[in-house]
Design a protein around this motif. Structure first.
Motif, PDB file in Angstrom:
ATOM      1  N   UNK A  97       4.780  -0.752   2.075  1.00 49.32           N
ATOM      2  CA  UNK A  97       5.178  -0.242   2.127  1.00 49.32           C
ATOM      3  C   UNK A  97       5.404   0.675   1.475  1.00 49.32           C
ATOM      4  N   UNK A  98       5.062   0.835   0.152  1.00 50.03           N
ATOM      5  CA  UNK A  98       5.415   1.231  -1.034  1.00 50.03           C
ATOM      6  C   UNK A  98       6.438   1.770  -1.512  1.00 50.03           C
ATOM      7  N   UNK A  99       6.252   2.825  -0.606  1.00 55.62           N
ATOM      8  CA  UNK A  99       7.252   4.357  -0.350  1.00 55.62           C
ATOM      9  C   UNK A  99       8.314   4.092  -0.773  1.00 55.62           C
ATOM     10  N   UNK A 100       8.635   2.106   0.544  1.00 60.50           N
ATOM     11  CA  UNK A 100      10.186   2.185   0.693  1.00 60.50           C
ATOM     12  C   UNK A 100      10.895   1.136  -0.714  1.00 60.50           C
ATOM     13  N   UNK A 121       1.118  -0.981  -0.118  1.00 57.41           N
ATOM     14  CA  UNK A 121      -0.138  -0.222   0.356  1.00 57.41           C
ATOM     15  C   UNK A 121       1.036   0.987   0.377  1.00 57.41           C
ATOM     16  N   UNK A 122       0.512   2.268  -0.443  1.00 60.67           N
ATOM     17  CA  UNK A 122       1.007   3.782  -0.525  1.00 60.67           C
ATOM     18  C   UNK A 122       0.648   4.601   0.426  1.00 60.67           C
ATOM     19  N   UNK A 123       1.419   4.298   1.878  1.00 57.56           N
ATOM     20  CA  UNK A 123       0.959   5.028   3.171  1.00 57.56           C
ATOM     21  C   UNK A 123       0.686   5.930   2.968  1.00 57.56           C
ATOM     22  N   UNK A 124       1.817   6.402   2.350  1.00 59.16           N
ATOM     23  CA  UNK A 124       1.973   8.655   2.127  1.00 59.16           C
ATOM     24  C   UNK A 124       0.236   8.853   1.321  1.00 59.16           C
ATOM     25  N   UNK A 125      -0.424   7.984   0.899  1.00 59.05           N
ATOM     26  CA  UNK A 125      -1.612   8.870  -0.386  1.00 59.05           C
ATOM     27  C   UNK A 125      -2.489   7.370   0.829  1.00 59.05           C
TER      28      UNK A 125
END
Length: 297
Positions: free
Chosen positions: A84-87, A63-67
């Protein structure tokens, strides 16, 4: 925003594998699957039933935790692997998909908004096709729809605007194809939803005016719609730049632009007593009046 429980989070695609595996008939290999889930603009209760089910059935949730709001993870199983897909790079994500294929795992790849718009979805679909894993896309509520709802507006008013242009300002990280500049789209004078452009609001205003919109054209500026910190402000093209700077907006911001944001327009034909269709007959007198109106317009 609340964070997911840390004992459920794996920090890389080689983290703890999920405990459950996809079921398969005896003597056959389990079938892996990647479902691209549109999580909507933010609020977890804007997930579709299908999206919630895909998350609930997943062995791995990316999932995209920032979005995406953390509440969407409430649909995930307690034993699901959460990433978290950000990483992660694309290569990291594809490694998860390869593992899912080898181990028969179900993956829910949760994107903000709708996966068909600026989600980096196609490159993932292409990689999935290359490695041979099954995919599915679950559409989500786009932020432009959420902004229109919050503003209490229909974007397609009869005789005012019958089209909605979804676009972004050129000059950012992703180059625009020739002919897709804001000024070119603005020449249509219809409703526009402009994404990913708040950081260059001055350029946006210049191109909108160059394309022919009057400075008095209404604008809805929306930041993080359906999140607790959401902000929805009305202005005009003439005051757009100062509005953006006043509220210090530079990301997670969407602009709705066009005359339909204030127009009331004319009555539509669909529910006019003179209009007929397969479920309703037209009133003869109202039908004549409707036809006469069309002939005189």
């Amino acid at each position: 925003m609340a964070e997911p429980q840390t004992d459920r989070v794996a920090g890389s695609p080689t983290g703890r594998p999920a405990e459950r595996r996809a079921e398969s008939p005896a003597g056959t290999s389990p079938a892996g699957r990647v479902t691209f889930v549109g999580a909507g603009p933010g609020a977890a209760d804007l997930l579709t039933f299908r999206a919630a089910r895909a998350i609930a059935e997943a062995d791995v949730v990316i999932w995209a935790a920032s979005l995406v709001r953390a509440e969407v993870l409430e649909h995930a199983r307690a034993d699901a692997e959460i990433l978290d897909s950000a990483a992660l790079s694309l290569e990291d994500v594809v490694a998860v998909y390869r593992r899912a294929l080898a181990e028969g795992l179900k993956v829910a790849r949760v994107h903000s908004g709708d996966p068909s718009l600026w989600g980096g979805t196609q490159e993932q679909l292409d990689r999935c096709a290359e490695i041979g894993i099954e995919t599915e896309i679950v559409p989500g509520v786009s932020s432009f729809s959420a902004v229109a709802a919050l503003a209490g507006r229909e974007l397609t008013i009869p005789e005012v605007a019958q089209s909605v242009i979804l676009t972004r300002l050129g000059g950012g990280k992703t180059p625009m194809p020739p002919g897709e500049e804001i000024r070119e789209f603005a020449r249509h004078g219809t409703t526009m939803a402009v994404f990913l452009s708040a950081a260059r609001s001055g350029q946006l205003v210049r191109e909108l005016l160059e394309g022919g919109y009057p400075t008095t054209t209404p604008v809805v500026v929306a930041h993080q719609v359906t999140w607790p910190e959401e902000l929805v402000v009305r202005c005009t093209i003439g005051t757009l730049e100062e509005t953006v700077k006043e509220h210090r907006l530079w990301k997670h911001t969407l602009f709705l632009i066009g005359p339909a944001l204030e127009a009331h327009g004319t009555r539509s034909h669909l529910y006019h007593p003179g209009h007929f269709h397969g479920f309703r007959k037209a009133d003869p007198q109202a039908r004549r009046a409707l036809r006469e109106r069309g002939a005189s317009s």
